[in-house]
Design a protein around this motif. Structure first.
Motif, PDB file in Angstrom:
ATOM      1  N   UNK A 222     -32.873  23.499 -17.676  1.00 22.66           N
ATOM      2  CA  UNK A 222     -33.238  22.345 -18.123  1.00 22.66           C
ATOM      3  C   UNK A 222     -32.924  21.012 -17.645  1.00 22.66           C
ATOM      4  N   UNK A 223     -31.754  21.151 -16.628  1.00 20.74           N
ATOM      5  CA  UNK A 223     -31.345  19.773 -16.019  1.00 20.74           C
ATOM      6  C   UNK A 223     -32.089  19.551 -14.725  1.00 20.74           C
ATOM      7  N   UNK A 224     -32.870  20.465 -14.325  1.00 19.41           N
ATOM      8  CA  UNK A 224     -33.587  20.508 -12.965  1.00 19.41           C
ATOM      9  C   UNK A 224     -34.695  19.919 -13.125  1.00 19.41           C
ATOM     10  N   UNK A 225     -35.227  18.791 -12.270  1.00 18.78           N
ATOM     11  CA  UNK A 225     -36.472  18.020 -12.409  1.00 18.78           C
ATOM     12  C   UNK A 225     -37.313  18.526 -11.051  1.00 18.78           C
ATOM     13  N   UNK A 226     -37.100  19.588 -10.260  1.00 18.14           N
ATOM     14  CA  UNK A 226     -37.672  20.120  -9.169  1.00 18.14           C
ATOM     15  C   UNK A 226     -38.177  21.288  -9.069  1.00 18.14           C
ATOM     16  N   UNK A 227     -39.148  21.798  -8.366  1.00 20.28           N
ATOM     17  CA  UNK A 227     -39.543  23.238  -8.169  1.00 20.28           C
ATOM     18  C   UNK A 227     -39.075  23.614  -6.857  1.00 20.28           C
ATOM     19  N   UNK A 228     -38.764  24.823  -6.519  1.00 21.09           N
ATOM     20  CA  UNK A 228     -38.357  25.183  -5.185  1.00 21.09           C
ATOM     21  C   UNK A 228     -39.206  26.212  -4.694  1.00 21.09           C
ATOM     22  N   UNK A 229     -39.711  25.870  -3.523  1.00 24.71           N
ATOM     23  CA  UNK A 229     -40.925  26.710  -3.086  1.00 24.71           C
ATOM     24  C   UNK A 229     -40.624  27.130  -1.587  1.00 24.71           C
ATOM     25  N   UNK A 230     -41.257  28.191  -1.108  1.00 22.03           N
ATOM     26  CA  UNK A 230     -41.059  28.890   0.117  1.00 22.03           C
ATOM     27  C   UNK A 230     -42.395  29.099   0.732  1.00 22.03           C
ATOM     28  N   UNK A 231     -42.630  28.479   1.910  1.00 23.41           N
ATOM     29  CA  UNK A 231     -43.938  29.042   2.675  1.00 23.41           C
ATOM     30  C   UNK A 231     -43.659  29.912   3.654  1.00 23.41           C
ATOM     31  N   UNK A 232     -44.326  30.952   3.894  1.00 25.32           N
ATOM     32  CA  UNK A 232     -44.062  31.914   4.779  1.00 25.32           C
ATOM     33  C   UNK A 232     -45.310  32.503   5.577  1.00 25.32           C
ATOM     34  N   UNK A 233     -44.804  33.244   6.861  1.00 24.32           N
ATOM     35  CA  UNK A 233     -46.190  34.002   7.440  1.00 24.32           C
ATOM     36  C   UNK A 233     -45.874  35.320   6.992  1.00 24.32           C
ATOM     37  N   UNK A 234     -46.882  35.852   6.764  1.00 22.76           N
ATOM     38  CA  UNK A 234     -46.914  37.490   6.373  1.00 22.76           C
ATOM     39  C   UNK A 234     -46.796  38.324   7.556  1.00 22.76           C
ATOM     40  N   UNK A 235     -47.115  37.698   8.623  1.00 25.05           N
ATOM     41  CA  UNK A 235     -46.936  38.743   9.911  1.00 25.05           C
ATOM     42  C   UNK A 235     -45.986  38.128  10.957  1.00 25.05           C
ATOM     43  N   UNK A 236     -45.616  38.782  11.745  1.00 25.72           N
ATOM     44  CA  UNK A 236     -44.852  38.260  12.981  1.00 25.72           C
ATOM     45  C   UNK A 236     -45.900  37.317  13.854  1.00 25.72           C
ATOM     46  N   UNK A 237     -45.536  36.239  14.444  1.00 29.22           N
ATOM     47  CA  UNK A 237     -46.541  35.420  15.332  1.00 29.22           C
ATOM     48  C   UNK A 237     -45.592  35.010  16.543  1.00 29.22           C
ATOM     49  N   UNK A 238     -46.236  34.617  17.699  1.00 26.06           N
ATOM     50  CA  UNK A 238     -45.621  34.226  18.605  1.00 26.06           C
ATOM     51  C   UNK A 238     -46.151  32.718  18.998  1.00 26.06           C
ATOM     52  N   UNK A 239     -45.360  32.012  19.630  1.00 24.17           N
ATOM     53  CA  UNK A 239     -45.677  30.398  19.888  1.00 24.17           C
ATOM     54  C   UNK A 239     -46.411  29.712  18.772  1.00 24.17           C
ATOM     55  N   UNK A 240     -45.792  29.834  17.718  1.00 23.46           N
ATOM     56  CA  UNK A 240     -46.497  29.172  16.484  1.00 23.46           C
ATOM     57  C   UNK A 240     -45.675  28.314  15.807  1.00 23.46           C
ATOM     58  N   UNK A 241     -46.004  27.556  15.236  1.00 16.31           N
ATOM     59  CA  UNK A 241     -45.246  26.127  14.415  1.00 16.31           C
ATOM     60  C   UNK A 241     -45.795  26.492  12.669  1.00 16.31           C
ATOM     61  N   UNK A 242     -44.719  26.301  11.883  1.00 16.01           N
ATOM     62  CA  UNK A 242     -44.824  26.374  10.632  1.00 16.01           C
ATOM     63  C   UNK A 242     -44.621  25.235  10.103  1.00 16.01           C
ATOM     64  N   UNK A 243     -45.595  24.394   9.186  1.00 17.08           N
ATOM     65  CA  UNK A 243     -45.243  22.888   8.903  1.00 17.08           C
ATOM     66  C   UNK A 243     -45.610  22.929   7.349  1.00 17.08           C
TER      67      UNK A 243
END
Length: 242
Positions: free
Chosen positions: A115-136
């Protein structure tokens, strides 16, 4: 990218009769293709290097150019061209092969609401392993945060805190030097305030209570009617003709 053909040009218009063309791969300069008009050689060597080039190499008989069909990441490396003729010509091709990028996944990281929180916590992820990649994470066209990886065995994930009332268009982007995949955040689907959860919960409970009360009232009504009918019949029998 994996699955696309790559052609290495010799810059030769037409192979001369006394030219020998050699294609080599890797640190050990393994011979993978060869043309010698004088010796009547026109060959690709599919069985070298544990057969990784089997059915993937094509030679142009006019120019000596080499094409690799349907390459994978194991075909990345240094390719060397040698043309032996009137003079020796050498060219080097440093090749990178990128796997297809998966679409990033956004999930809510809030196990319970506060009740005291005004924000939502999210996570973005890659479901597969990747190389030479950037997540933003992006807010509109602006980068909020990013993480990069070069190791194929490491997966990527990136957190984000969003205000419940935030109307900015957020998106998570996974990219490498030649392609990208984007997932847009639907904040109304993933982020719920405690008030919304409370209303939803209480609304469902209230509906169940109303249903139970209605059922009890119905049962009571039927019971009263049956009792009234039984009582009326008993009275009629008592005041009937003797």
């Amino acid at each position: 990218m994996e699955g696309y053909s790559a052609t290495f040009q010799t810059d030769v218009t037409k192979i001369r009769e006394n030219d020998d063309i050699l294609w080599k791969f890797g640190a050990e300069n393994t011979l993978i293709a060869e043309i010698s008009r004088e010796n009547r050689i026109f060959s690709t060597y599919d069985d070298v290097l544990d057969g990784r080039f089997r059915d993937r190499l094509k030679l142009d008989d006019q120019t000596g150019s080499l094409t690799i069909t349907n390459p994978t990441t194991e075909h990345a490396g240094v390719y060397q061209l040698l043309i032996r003729g009137v003079k020796l010509i050498s060219k080097t091709f440093n090749v990178s092969v990128y796997a297809r990028l998966p679409v990033p996944v956004i999930i809510s990281n809030s196990s319970h609401c506060s009740l005291s929180s005004s924000s939502c916590s999210l996570v973005c992820s890659s479901v597969m392993n990747v190389s030479d990649a950037t997540l933003s994470w992006y807010a509109g066209m602006s980068v909020l945060s990013s993480i990069s990886v070069c190791d194929l065995s490491i997966s990527l994930s990136l957190p984000l805190e969003v205000e419940y009332q935030d109307k900015n268009p957020y998106s998570c982007v996974l990219n490498n030097p030649i392609s990208n995949q984007t997932t847009h955040l639907d904040i109304n689907t993933l982020c719920h305030t405690c008030a919304e959860v409370h209303v939803h919960c209480c609304g469902s409970t209230e509906a169940v209570i109303r249903l139970v009360v209605s059922a009890l009232v119905g049962v009571a009504t039927v019971t009263v009617l049956l009792y009234d009918i039984k009582t009326t019949r008993g009275v009629k029998k008592q005041i009937g003709p003797s």
